[in-house]
Design an enzyme around this catalytic site. Structure first.
Site, short mmCIF file in Angstrom:
data_model
loop_
_atom_site.label_atom_id
_atom_site.label_comp_id
_atom_site.label_asym_id
_atom_site.label_seq_id
_atom_site.Cartn_x
_atom_site.Cartn_y
_atom_site.Cartn_z
N LYS A 236 -8.59 31.51 42.99
CA LYS A 236 -9.53 32.10 43.89
C LYS A 236 -10.00 33.29 42.90
O LYS A 236 -9.35 33.92 42.15
CB LYS A 236 -8.97 32.96 45.14
CG LYS A 236 -9.72 33.95 45.78
CD LYS A 236 -11.03 33.32 46.27
CE LYS A 236 -12.13 34.21 46.80
NZ LYS A 236 -13.17 33.46 47.11
N ASN B 82 -16.75 34.45 36.73
CA ASN B 82 -17.62 34.14 37.63
C ASN B 82 -18.60 35.06 37.75
O ASN B 82 -18.32 36.38 38.36
CB ASN B 82 -16.71 34.01 39.16
CG ASN B 82 -17.67 33.95 40.54
OD1 ASN B 82 -18.59 33.69 40.13
ND2 ASN B 82 -16.98 33.64 41.39
N CYS C 64 -21.10 35.52 42.32
CA CYS C 64 -20.69 35.52 44.12
C CYS C 64 -21.86 36.29 44.74
O CYS C 64 -22.23 37.37 44.23
CB CYS C 64 -19.25 36.45 44.05
SG CYS C 64 -19.14 36.65 45.93
N GLY D 295 -21.79 22.39 50.70
CA GLY D 295 -21.94 20.89 51.16
C GLY D 295 -23.02 20.26 50.95
O GLY D 295 -23.84 20.64 50.10
C1 SIN Z 1 -18.10 33.02 45.18
O1 SIN Z 1 -18.81 32.72 45.72
O2 SIN Z 1 -17.89 33.29 44.03
C2 SIN Z 1 -16.83 33.66 46.10
C3 SIN Z 1 -17.02 33.37 47.56
C4 SIN Z 1 -16.75 34.67 48.18
O3 SIN Z 1 -15.63 35.18 48.01
O4 SIN Z 1 -17.48 35.32 49.14
#
Ligand code: SIN
Length: 312
Positions: free
Chosen positions: A45, A127, A130, A221
């Site tokens: 995560k 990342n 988000c 999806g």
């Molecule tokens: C993400 O989209 O990078 C993570 C999704 C989230 O935790 O909101």
């Protein structure tokens, strides 16, 4: 059938893994993905420096017609140290992806400094995409800031690092982001994160289906497959060949995996369908992929990667 890939000198014996955010928040979940004999890796995560509970619930919803999912999780995670502890204690021959998503540039730089100084010998995913933290835009839509962050990161970072991108929707934006990414020694680019800030409405109650941000959330999806394929294809065509591609988005069948590879993906991540189906999805997808490859007479993914045909 040869289903292998290589990124930054690290070998993957299978090409499937989870998408960050799905089945990867706790060590038990990470263990489950790693334990599948059909995964080549696991990604954690995306972590922030400290534990985050994330957004209020309901924050995840599956559309009843199978079209996909919407979420506004808000980066719930156990905090950087938890994942560092997990990855450095792991006894696995699968290379691991450590994903980080700081809420500021300094957060990201601090976590990357710690990763640089650690014993972690896997891959790092930054990342930049988000969509679900209230008040924080998706960094990779700001090209100047993306360039600035990568410049600072690569002034000290020497381990294999890649970026997770949001979807782009304009050819000029594909050109612009690729021009920036090509300036850095990135190991990989992962496309796409969910399509940010979609809205799903419950027919019976005329109400949004998730609570954070008034119902706006990242869509995943089958709904996003065409956008995901376009991003993998467009970036593969523009990025330096030494930057590998991870294809994410809209994978529910072996045919979807195959199409990501045709567009140039080296590895393929499964998000929504893993949440819906559980870890058994990897076996089904790999078997379906092998059936397609066998029917078409291929014995290796190398014969397929990037081989999408266009109409001349
Ligand atoms: C993400 O989209 O990078 C993570 C999704 C989230 O935790 O909101």
């Amino acid at each position: 059938m040869n289903l292998t890939a290589n990124i930054a000198g690290l070998n993957f014996n299978h090409i499937l893994l989870n998408a960050a955010g799905v089945m990867c928040q706790t060590s038990e979940e990470l263990d489950r993905v790693l334990a599948s004999e059909y995964t080549g890796s696991v990604v954690t995560k995306s972590s922030t420096p400290s534990l985050r509970p994330g957004n209020v619930s309901p924050r995840y919803y599956e559309l009843s017609n199978g079209l996909g999912t919407i979420n506004s999780m808000g980066l719930p995670n156990e905090g950087f140290d938890y994942y560092m502890d997990y990855v450095t204690k792991q006894q696995t021959d699968k290379p691991i992806f450590f994903s980080v998503a700081g809420l500021s540039k300094q957060d990201n730089l601090d976590m990357l400094h710690q990763l640089e100084q650690s014993d972690f010998d896997g891959l790092i995913e930054l990342n930049l995409s988000c969509p679900n933290v209230p008040g924080k835009p998706q960094t990779a839509y700001d090209f100047e800031t993306t360039h600035e962050i990568l410049t600072e990161v690569f002034s000290f970072f020497t381990k294999p690092l890649g970026v997770k991108l949001p979807p782009y929707f304009d050819i000029v934006h594909f050109d612009q982001i690729a021009k920036i990414l090509n300036q850095f020694p990135l190991a990989f680019v992962n496309a796409i994160n969910s399509i940010g800030n979609g809205l799903v409405i419950d027919e019976a109650t005329d109400t949004v289906v998730i609570k954070p941000k008034g119902g706006f959330g990242g869509v995943g999806g089958p709904l996003v497959k065409a956008t995901a394929l376009a991003n993998v294809r467009a970036l593969r065509q523009r990025l330096n060949p030494n930057i590998k591609m991870i294809g994410t988005g809209g994978v529910t069948t072996g045919r979807d995996v195959y199409e990501h590879i045709l567009c140039g993906a080296d590895l393929v991540e499964v998000g929504s369908q893993l949440a819906i189906e559980g870890v058994g999805v990897f076996e089904r997808l790999e078997n379906e992929l092998i059936t397609i490859l066998t029917e078409k007479g291929y014995s290796s993914l190398d014969e397929v990667r990037g081989q999408l045909k266009i109409i001349e």
